[in-house]
Design a protein around this motif. Sequence first.
Motif, PDB file in Angstrom:
ATOM      1  N   VAL A  77      28.143  49.861   6.556  1.00  0.00           N
ATOM      2  CA  VAL A  77      27.654  50.144   7.893  1.00  0.00           C
ATOM      3  C   VAL A  77      28.642  49.530   8.870  1.00  0.00           C
ATOM      4  O   VAL A  77      28.912  48.332   8.808  1.00  0.00           O
ATOM      5  CB  VAL A  77      26.255  49.546   8.123  1.00  0.00           C
ATOM      6  N   CYS A  78      29.198  50.356   9.712  1.00  0.00           N
ATOM      7  CA  CYS A  78      30.179  49.827  10.645  1.00  0.00           C
ATOM      8  C   CYS A  78      29.469  49.031  11.727  1.00  0.00           C
ATOM      9  O   CYS A  78      28.545  49.524  12.366  1.00  0.00           O
ATOM     10  CB  CYS A  78      30.984  50.945  11.285  1.00  0.00           C
ATOM     11  N   VAL A  79      29.896  47.792  11.905  1.00  0.00           N
ATOM     12  CA  VAL A  79      29.369  46.988  13.002  1.00  0.00           C
ATOM     13  C   VAL A  79      30.508  46.618  13.941  1.00  0.00           C
ATOM     14  O   VAL A  79      30.499  45.582  14.580  1.00  0.00           O
ATOM     15  CB  VAL A  79      28.633  45.728  12.510  1.00  0.00           C
ATOM     16  N   GLY A  80      31.529  47.484  13.974  1.00  0.00           N
ATOM     17  CA  GLY A  80      32.627  47.301  14.923  1.00  0.00           C
ATOM     18  C   GLY A  80      32.106  47.414  16.343  1.00  0.00           C
ATOM     19  O   GLY A  80      30.946  47.795  16.561  1.00  0.00           O
ATOM     20  N   THR A  81      32.964  47.110  17.302  1.00  0.00           N
ATOM     21  CA  THR A  81      32.519  47.034  18.695  1.00  0.00           C
ATOM     22  C   THR A  81      31.850  48.316  19.178  1.00  0.00           C
ATOM     23  O   THR A  81      30.765  48.287  19.750  1.00  0.00           O
ATOM     24  CB  THR A  81      33.707  46.747  19.618  1.00  0.00           C
ATOM     25  N   ALA A  82      32.521  49.432  18.955  1.00  0.00           N
ATOM     26  CA  ALA A  82      31.991  50.690  19.466  1.00  0.00           C
ATOM     27  C   ALA A  82      30.647  50.999  18.825  1.00  0.00           C
ATOM     28  O   ALA A  82      29.714  51.450  19.481  1.00  0.00           O
ATOM     29  CB  ALA A  82      32.978  51.811  19.201  1.00  0.00           C
ATOM     30  N   CYS A  83      30.545  50.733  17.531  1.00  0.00           N
ATOM     31  CA  CYS A  83      29.290  50.984  16.846  1.00  0.00           C
ATOM     32  C   CYS A  83      28.243  49.970  17.286  1.00  0.00           C
ATOM     33  O   CYS A  83      27.071  50.298  17.426  1.00  0.00           O
ATOM     34  CB  CYS A  83      29.496  50.932  15.336  1.00  0.00           C
ATOM     35  N   HIS A  84      28.678  48.744  17.498  1.00  0.00           N
ATOM     36  CA  HIS A  84      27.728  47.715  17.935  1.00  0.00           C
ATOM     37  C   HIS A  84      27.034  48.120  19.227  1.00  0.00           C
ATOM     38  O   HIS A  84      25.821  48.044  19.326  1.00  0.00           O
ATOM     39  CB  HIS A  84      28.437  46.373  18.119  1.00  0.00           C
ATOM     40  N   ALA A 119      33.806  45.979   9.816  1.00  0.00           N
ATOM     41  CA  ALA A 119      34.171  46.092  11.216  1.00  0.00           C
ATOM     42  C   ALA A 119      35.142  47.238  11.366  1.00  0.00           C
ATOM     43  O   ALA A 119      36.247  47.191  10.867  1.00  0.00           O
ATOM     44  CB  ALA A 119      34.780  44.796  11.715  1.00  0.00           C
ATOM     45  N   CYS A 120      34.705  48.234  11.997  1.00  0.00           N
ATOM     46  CA  CYS A 120      35.453  49.433  12.337  1.00  0.00           C
ATOM     47  C   CYS A 120      35.913  50.268  11.158  1.00  0.00           C
ATOM     48  O   CYS A 120      36.806  49.926  10.402  1.00  0.00           O
ATOM     49  CB  CYS A 120      36.641  49.158  13.243  1.00  0.00           C
ATOM     50  N   LEU A 121      35.273  51.379  11.015  1.00  0.00           N
ATOM     51  CA  LEU A 121      35.686  52.369  10.027  1.00  0.00           C
ATOM     52  C   LEU A 121      36.743  53.271  10.630  1.00  0.00           C
ATOM     53  O   LEU A 121      37.240  54.189   9.991  1.00  0.00           O
ATOM     54  CB  LEU A 121      34.477  53.214   9.612  1.00  0.00           C
ATOM     55  N   GLY A 122      37.061  53.031  11.876  1.00  0.00           N
ATOM     56  CA  GLY A 122      38.121  53.804  12.497  1.00  0.00           C
ATOM     57  C   GLY A 122      37.687  55.163  12.993  1.00  0.00           C
ATOM     58  O   GLY A 122      38.514  56.039  13.193  1.00  0.00           O
ATOM     59  N   CYS A 123      36.420  55.384  13.189  1.00  0.00           N
ATOM     60  CA  CYS A 123      36.012  56.631  13.835  1.00  0.00           C
ATOM     61  C   CYS A 123      35.015  56.276  14.924  1.00  0.00           C
ATOM     62  O   CYS A 123      33.880  56.738  14.932  1.00  0.00           O
ATOM     63  CB  CYS A 123      35.471  57.640  12.847  1.00  0.00           C
ATOM     64  N   CYS A 124      35.458  55.413  15.818  1.00  0.00           N
ATOM     65  CA  CYS A 124      34.609  54.839  16.854  1.00  0.00           C
ATOM     66  C   CYS A 124      33.999  55.897  17.753  1.00  0.00           C
ATOM     67  O   CYS A 124      32.958  55.677  18.356  1.00  0.00           O
ATOM     68  CB  CYS A 124      35.403  53.873  17.705  1.00  0.00           C
ATOM     69  N   THR A 125      34.677  57.039  17.853  1.00  0.00           N
ATOM     70  CA  THR A 125      34.126  58.076  18.721  1.00  0.00           C
ATOM     71  C   THR A 125      32.870  58.694  18.108  1.00  0.00           C
ATOM     72  O   THR A 125      32.163  59.422  18.766  1.00  0.00           O
ATOM     73  CB  THR A 125      35.155  59.183  18.973  1.00  0.00           C
ATOM     74  N   PRO A 128      27.245  55.361  16.064  1.00  0.00           N
ATOM     75  CA  PRO A 128      27.431  54.444  14.947  1.00  0.00           C
ATOM     76  C   PRO A 128      27.838  55.191  13.661  1.00  0.00           C
ATOM     77  O   PRO A 128      27.297  56.249  13.371  1.00  0.00           O
ATOM     78  CB  PRO A 128      26.056  53.807  14.755  1.00  0.00           C
ATOM     79  N   ALA A 129      28.760  54.593  12.951  1.00  0.00           N
ATOM     80  CA  ALA A 129      29.297  55.243  11.768  1.00  0.00           C
ATOM     81  C   ALA A 129      28.921  54.480  10.500  1.00  0.00           C
ATOM     82  O   ALA A 129      28.778  53.265  10.513  1.00  0.00           O
ATOM     83  CB  ALA A 129      30.809  55.335  11.872  1.00  0.00           C
ATOM     84  N   VAL A 130      28.750  55.221   9.428  1.00  0.00           N
ATOM     85  CA  VAL A 130      28.405  54.642   8.135  1.00  0.00           C
ATOM     86  C   VAL A 130      29.237  55.345   7.080  1.00  0.00           C
ATOM     87  O   VAL A 130      29.446  56.556   7.158  1.00  0.00           O
ATOM     88  CB  VAL A 130      26.903  54.860   7.823  1.00  0.00           C
ATOM     89  N   ASP A 384      40.995  44.008  14.494  1.00  0.00           N
ATOM     90  CA  ASP A 384      40.135  44.041  15.668  1.00  0.00           C
ATOM     91  C   ASP A 384      38.984  45.016  15.393  1.00  0.00           C
ATOM     92  O   ASP A 384      39.217  46.153  15.017  1.00  0.00           O
ATOM     93  CB  ASP A 384      41.012  44.488  16.857  1.00  0.00           C
ATOM     94  N   PRO A 385      37.738  44.531  15.535  1.00  0.00           N
ATOM     95  CA  PRO A 385      36.624  45.367  15.100  1.00  0.00           C
ATOM     96  C   PRO A 385      36.404  46.633  15.925  1.00  0.00           C
ATOM     97  O   PRO A 385      35.511  47.416  15.606  1.00  0.00           O
ATOM     98  CB  PRO A 385      35.417  44.430  15.220  1.00  0.00           C
ATOM     99  N   GLY A 386      37.177  46.842  16.957  1.00  0.00           N
ATOM    100  CA  GLY A 386      36.958  48.080  17.707  1.00  0.00           C
ATOM    101  C   GLY A 386      38.234  48.840  17.916  1.00  0.00           C
ATOM    102  O   GLY A 386      38.388  49.549  18.899  1.00  0.00           O
TER     103      GLY A 386
HETATM  104  S1  FES Z   1      33.509  50.465  15.680  1.00  0.00           S
HETATM  105 FE1  FES Z   1      32.481  51.619  14.182  1.00  0.00          FE
HETATM  106  S2  FES Z   1      33.986  53.029  13.610  1.00  0.00           S
HETATM  107 FE2  FES Z   1      35.051  51.772  14.986  1.00  0.00          FE
END
Ligand code: FES
Lengths: 785, 350
Positions: A77-84, A119-125, A128-130, A384-386
């Motif tokens: 489960v992505c908890v990067g910035t954008a997903c957060h 942190a960040c799956l790299g598809c922040c757009t 939330p991504a999984v 960087d998580p985002g």
């Molecule tokens: S923050 Fe979730 S994919 Fe980048």
Amino acid sequence: MKNYTQLINEFKKKSENDKGYIIPILQAIQNEFNYLPDELLHEITAQTTITYSELIGVASFYSQFRFTPSGKHLIKVCVGTACHVKGAMHVYDAFTRHLNLNETEDTDKEKLFTLKQVACLGCCTLAPAVQIDDITYGHVGQKDIPEIINDFLNKSITSEKNIQKHHLKNISDAEIRIGLGSCCVASGSEEVNKALEKAMDTAGINVKVKQVGCVGMCHNVPLLEIEKSGKIIASYAKVKPENIKPILLKHFASSSVFKRIVTSLQNKAEQFYYPDLQSTALKKFLDYREKHVNDFLQKQVHIATEHKGILNPLDIDEYISKEGFAALKNCVTETSREEIITTIIKSGLRGRGGAGFPTGEKWALFSKQQADEKYIICNADEGDPGAFMDRMLLESFPYRIIEGMMIAAYAGGATKGILYVRAEYQLAVLRMKTAIAEMVKKGMINSPLFNSQFIFNLEIFEGAGAFICGEETALIASMEGKRGMPHIRPPYPVQHGLNGKPTLVNNVETFASVPWIIRNGSTIYANIGTTFSKGTKVFALAGKIARGGLIEVPMGITIKEIVEDIGGGISGGKVFKAVQIGGPSGGCIPASLSETTIDYQSLTEAGAMMGSGGLVVLDESDCVIDIAKYFLNFTQAQSCGKCVYCRVGTKYMLSLLNKLSSGKAKMEDLQELEKISLQVKKGSLCGLGKSAPNPVLTTLKYFRDEYEAHISGICPAKKCKDLIQYEISTICIGCTKCAQNCPAEAIDFAPYEKHFIKQELCIKCDICLQVCPTGAVSKQNIKHD
Amino acid sequence: MIELTINNKQVRVEENTTILNAAEILGIKIPTLCFMKCFSASSSCMVCVVFEKNSGKIVPACSALCIEGMNIETENDELHLLRKNAVQLLLSEHNGDCIAPCQNACPAHINIPLMNRLISDEQFSTAKSFLSEIKNDVCSTCNLQCEKVCRRKNIDEPVAIKKLIEFLRNTNEKSTSENAVLNSVKSNLKFNSSYGRMRENEKSEYLKEAENKYARMFPADTTNGYSKEEAVQEALRCMHCDCRKNDACDLRIMADQFQAKQRTFVIENRQNITKIFHAPLLVLEPQKCIKCGVCIQITNSSKDFSFSFREKSFQVQIELFHKEEISDSLISLAKKCIEHCPTGAISAIK
Ligand code: FES
Ligand SMILES: Cc1cc2nc3c(=O)[nH]c(=O)nc-3n(C[C@H](O)[C@H](O)[C@H](O)COP(=O)(O)O)c2cc1C
Ligand code: SF4
Ligand code: SF4
Ligand code: SF4
Ligand code: SF4
Ligand code: SF4
Ligand code: FES
Ligand code: FES
């Protein structure tokens, strides 16, 4: 069972020093078993000079390794910035409930799934991504989880190999391009690609299909472009497999079929449109000439991302045909080492890895070092998580990065290069490996280059998952088989780096900018940007923005231009609040300062940092304390644990923030937080600790009133769980939807009557608010002003 | 050669000299905690920070190298505060008692745990000497302060300290007037680490070094108190709460020097206290470790006995791996670790 003695021996052969392969060998074991069985660790100890302690010390440092068996599939489960900011924690909690996990477990009873935060799956757009194993799901809602798990179990896993194999013969002068960057794949471009192949088969159409890297318009993916006679005649955004047939027929089929399609599409203009006809919002067609598409593209300058969306990442001949390796050839055959370095110095290029050290100066220092061996390292440990710029560059422009490295190697007198990539970036690793193999075949790597004396060797080292290993001294430590703990500089890696030899470390984007500079000259490059910040910077634009994606902008552009023009403003009609720039080392710049320009100096003056290039846009529903806490949680967990200010100081800061977000803080705690933040900045040894307080300090500086509100028990953005509750208002139509979905059975309901939330049972999971069709559910501060 | 200025004094040093060494040449003393001569600096404690005026940077003197033209200041208010806070941060993750609560509570400050150990070893006369400087009536007036705070109380009953003292007074053993034990435990250090309440899962750790078969010895002879055997039995219930290195611990010394307080920074979720015995070599108490890494350096090439850090961040913990066999070389390695560990994290069992 494999013969492990043999495996260990294979590794032993590769390196004269046992310690050098600790991480690769642990990775090999982890890949095989999904964990590190203790017997095997002892086996390694028995057969090498590595001690058991060392293995444990190293393995426990990196998040890639685990000591207990994991489930068959891994859910990340992505908890990067954008997903957060888009509710990733709610999604994570929902998975925990779905899999019935208690606080200490990460694997379900059947050992089918292991749940992990990344942190960040790299598809922040698509936040939330999984990601489950290799399949990525975007825009994941809590209620979608059972469906996702089912879908996953039904899907056969596609791999890069079968994406690659399909190259149809070009029978006309046309070309269909489909983006296969990580965002694209995650949003279903592989399915589109398959539908395309199938449709061409059945319709007997044979057009060249080209897989290209990230197009940059990640908010419009999957994106399909059709080129005829060298011109793009149509671009389709958000394509679904079922759209493929009409699209194909429209452009390539016999005239009778063509007519039929044309009538059905009569009212749509040709150039660029969303084929998703169901959604009225998307019906609106986009035209390159139209303002917002234009804005998205026009303010950008493509240097590191030159030819984006056009190049097939792995087609070396195509790269060459687009001036690829011309810079390298020029350097190796016609230019002196000093001249190359002078060009880079004059261009004003500064390192894009965060600190912004002048690249030319670093190269000059490096070239002066005398040693029997010198190394070039490309730092692709983007953590960087985002942010996902480096990953996109690696996936889309592998040859350009290698070209940059080779120019640096030649200029600096080094022959050995290492690409240090995060192991999570599997597609990037695969593409880079293929690119290296192609270049070996072409005689450019491992052979004298362009008939010169220069022979370059390039290897890939996969990082094992530790943010701190992006820091260059920690990165080197990890390559030497140690825990990734930084040491004080000097000595700089340039003087005393990998294995004690001079080592040049540069960021992916830095290297990717080099060929352009050499080809176009330092003056043209230096004309872009501001006095002290030259050229362009790639950002991963995400968050509460209408159009996110990977953008490359000239230095000196304002935040406002990025948010409003390129990003199209805030999505969903909310109010723009701030941008978080520079990730965990950066800070929040409020909307009121959106005239701030993007350059090293003004960002630092504003308390943020250029950082690596994460740019997350926040709106009024984002709580700055939540954001500060989010980043501090990240840096705190990623601290190497060496020096006391970072290890314990950040923990103390976090305690204070937790007090704040639960409404238990007092006014003195604010001063205390400020004081300790400044001390952590001063007293930490490396950049991680020195910059970790930035998100706290900038939010304190620009949003002090919000901190004060929390002291009086109110979260203005209604984000901090402890301070809010969910309520159902009188517009409730009694549809029972919320009650059916509530995981805590906290909603009292009688059909067609207003429902009621039993606060003592509510776990604040946010589901009711998401499913309510009338908007009757809202969050309210428990305390009122 | 490199020339630089420290506290306005010029000094010339070889390349690759640390600021700490350069200062030493000038006779300037910079406090250190995690740094130990003959080992490579880990620079983890930040007690040695100094200020470089030209760059405005604050660096740890123990590993920062001298650079031509540096202008170093070793004392100023900011540095003092940073040093003090560094120690206070270390203390906030430090879990252990320097002085046992019983001793701390005792108005006469009797070293009760040591007294108990001597009794359990049947060294009655030495134990008795503890009481020689103390007025006879102390215990009759103090209302059992020691037993009230005795950590054993959390498990069953407090150690019967008063009865043990009475036993010593009554016993006809002569107290050794001149004794080394008594003098050695007289320390001037004032700082006292104290970790608060014992947690449920810490009980078993403490019981590792105490008798746990019975709750409290009741003397068969109620008028004359404990017999020797009974006293030994009761003394064996004492759990050695005091730190084994409390007379020589560098952290404690620094805490005194900076007048540091343990509770300046209160952190959620302290780590549980553990006591790991590798008899007869040593006892490891990871929650007293300051992460200097010296023990790792000492044992780094040994496959039979070595330390390493586990995890990272706040979770980082020192761990010991060892095989069961004990050889002379291991004994000397262990001794070296005990000697160099700056705190009570690694200490000799006795
Ligand atoms: S923050 Fe979730 S994919 Fe980048
Ligand atoms: C905590 C931390 C994380 C870092 N992460 C990265 C990273 O992911 N990628 C990167 O290129 N540089 C990263 N850096 C910066 C590197 O230490 C180094 O400065 C950089 O790779 C040099 O390349 P450049 O001059 O091209 O920027 C990081 C630094 C710190 C302190
Ligand atoms: S600042 Fe943090 S990450 Fe850097 S050395 Fe210190 S503990 Fe490690
Ligand atoms: S009532 Fe509470 S627990 Fe139930 S769905 Fe709503 S937020 Fe979640
Ligand atoms: S290690 Fe030092 S500070 Fe800690 S309890 Fe022992 S004597 Fe006290
Ligand atoms: S158990 Fe022993 S050392 Fe601990 S408080 Fe009680 S008497 Fe003192
Ligand atoms: S146990 Fe002692 S020697 Fe080892 S790292 Fe901790 S404080 Fe240093
Ligand atoms: S990854 Fe596909 S457009 Fe960005
Ligand atoms: S003595 Fe220098 S950092 Fe500890």
